[in-house]
Design a protein around this motif. Sequence first.
Motif, short mmCIF file in Angstrom:
data_model
loop_
_atom_site.label_atom_id
_atom_site.label_comp_id
_atom_site.label_asym_id
_atom_site.label_seq_id
_atom_site.Cartn_x
_atom_site.Cartn_y
_atom_site.Cartn_z
N PHE A 79 0.51 -1.27 0.19
CA PHE A 79 0.25 0.14 0.08
C PHE A 79 0.61 1.48 0.47
O PHE A 79 -0.11 1.96 0.56
N ARG A 80 1.74 1.30 -0.27
CA ARG A 80 3.07 2.43 -0.86
C ARG A 80 1.72 3.83 -1.11
O ARG A 80 0.86 3.01 -3.14
N GLY A 81 2.48 4.44 -0.47
CA GLY A 81 1.66 5.53 -1.53
C GLY A 81 -0.05 6.48 -1.04
O GLY A 81 -0.17 7.24 -1.61
N ARG A 82 -0.55 5.20 -0.47
CA ARG A 82 -1.67 5.37 0.53
C ARG A 82 -1.26 6.10 1.69
O ARG A 82 -0.37 6.21 1.95
N LEU A 83 -2.65 6.47 2.20
CA LEU A 83 -2.53 8.09 3.00
C LEU A 83 -2.47 6.53 4.62
O LEU A 83 -3.87 5.58 4.26
N ALA A 84 -1.77 6.17 6.10
CA ALA A 84 -2.20 5.74 6.37
C ALA A 84 -1.95 6.71 7.97
O ALA A 84 -1.69 7.61 8.50
N LYS A 85 -2.45 6.12 9.11
CA LYS A 85 -2.59 6.01 10.58
C LYS A 85 -1.73 5.01 11.48
O LYS A 85 -1.71 3.62 11.33
N VAL A 86 -0.50 5.53 12.37
CA VAL A 86 0.35 4.66 13.17
C VAL A 86 0.09 4.97 13.85
O VAL A 86 0.93 6.31 13.93
N SER A 87 -0.11 4.36 15.36
CA SER A 87 0.19 4.58 16.49
C SER A 87 1.32 3.57 16.65
O SER A 87 1.53 2.59 16.57
N THR A 88 2.03 4.00 18.51
CA THR A 88 3.31 3.04 18.08
C THR A 88 3.15 2.83 20.04
O THR A 88 2.87 3.47 20.59
N THR A 89 4.34 1.98 20.95
CA THR A 89 4.13 1.61 21.58
C THR A 89 4.74 2.38 22.70
O THR A 89 5.19 2.30 23.73
N GLU A 90 6.30 2.95 21.98
CA GLU A 90 7.02 4.25 22.31
C GLU A 90 7.15 5.10 21.59
O GLU A 90 7.23 5.00 20.14
N PRO A 91 7.66 6.77 22.34
CA PRO A 91 7.55 7.58 21.47
C PRO A 91 8.35 7.67 20.36
O PRO A 91 10.00 6.87 20.89
N ILE A 92 8.63 8.11 19.52
CA ILE A 92 9.53 8.64 18.26
C ILE A 92 9.21 10.34 18.68
O ILE A 92 8.69 10.61 18.24
N GLY A 93 10.32 10.61 19.08
CA GLY A 93 10.55 12.43 19.25
C GLY A 93 9.68 12.17 20.52
O GLY A 93 9.96 11.37 21.42
N GLU A 94 8.40 12.71 20.35
CA GLU A 94 7.73 12.69 21.52
C GLU A 94 6.65 12.14 21.42
O GLU A 94 5.56 12.51 21.97
N ALA A 95 6.08 12.00 20.11
CA ALA A 95 5.07 11.64 19.19
C ALA A 95 4.95 9.48 18.85
O ALA A 95 5.81 9.07 19.28
N LYS A 96 4.11 9.70 19.16
CA LYS A 96 3.54 8.06 19.81
C LYS A 96 2.29 7.73 17.88
O LYS A 96 1.69 6.43 18.34
N PHE A 97 1.52 8.65 17.55
CA PHE A 97 0.64 9.02 16.58
C PHE A 97 1.08 9.35 15.52
O PHE A 97 1.76 10.59 15.45
N PHE A 98 1.16 8.51 14.39
CA PHE A 98 1.46 9.69 13.16
C PHE A 98 0.43 9.36 12.36
O PHE A 98 0.10 8.39 11.99
N GLU A 99 0.31 10.16 10.96
CA GLU A 99 -0.65 10.25 10.17
C GLU A 99 -0.25 10.36 8.73
O GLU A 99 0.66 12.06 9.18
N GLY A 100 0.02 10.07 7.66
CA GLY A 100 0.96 10.33 6.32
C GLY A 100 0.84 9.47 5.47
O GLY A 100 0.32 8.42 5.41
N ARG A 101 1.75 9.96 4.31
CA ARG A 101 1.67 8.92 3.03
C ARG A 101 3.45 7.61 3.19
O ARG A 101 3.91 8.26 3.64
N LEU A 102 2.59 6.04 3.15
CA LEU A 102 3.32 5.01 2.83
C LEU A 102 4.52 5.35 1.97
O LEU A 102 3.89 5.63 1.01
N LEU A 103 5.38 5.72 2.23
CA LEU A 103 6.43 5.86 1.36
C LEU A 103 7.71 4.34 1.54
O LEU A 103 7.37 4.56 -0.35
N ASP A 104 7.62 3.57 2.20
CA ASP A 104 8.33 2.45 1.53
C ASP A 104 8.42 1.46 2.71
O ASP A 104 8.58 2.24 4.42
#
Length: 166
Positions: free
Chosen positions: A107-132
């Motif tokens: 599903f590269r190129g599609r918009l996705a929501k991703v939540s994580t168990t650990e923060p990346i930076g200060e965030a645990k929730f991301f929404e964006g276009r799947l690059l690879d």
Amino acid sequence: MNLEKIREAAERVARSEGLEVVDVEWKIGKQRFLRVYIDRLPAMNPAEAWVADPYAKVSHADCERVSQQLSVILDVEELVPGPGYILEISSPGMDRALKTAADFQRFRGRLAKVSTTEPIGEAKFFEGRLLDFEEGKVRLELKGKEARTVEIPFEIIRKANLVVEF
């Protein structure tokens, strides 16, 4: 209850119909439910990259055929213990869950929501276009005023879903 054996039986049936098994769930509430999510197999392009056809949908007839065949196998092989359960065959929906590395590639190129168990930076929730998906990491181009990319290690993804776009 051996969900892996049930998944193997469902995959045999799905493959025979040109479909794939996306997920298998066992839920117990007022009733016992076995849910199997199926989808169309993606087409391959000449470069052997996955191409998700947005118009290739699972039909009611697809679900019915898989249900009829799988229910016979489940009963004959006694894969669901005890009496009385409901078998439900469904498409994963437009906001389908992304569970495997292959899903993120497909599903590269599609918009996705991703939540994580650990923060990346200060965030645990991301929404964006799947690059690879490379080297165990999902790359997303984040939504926002400034385009930026984040790499999310696959092992810390708690939940990921496609976002419906119109």
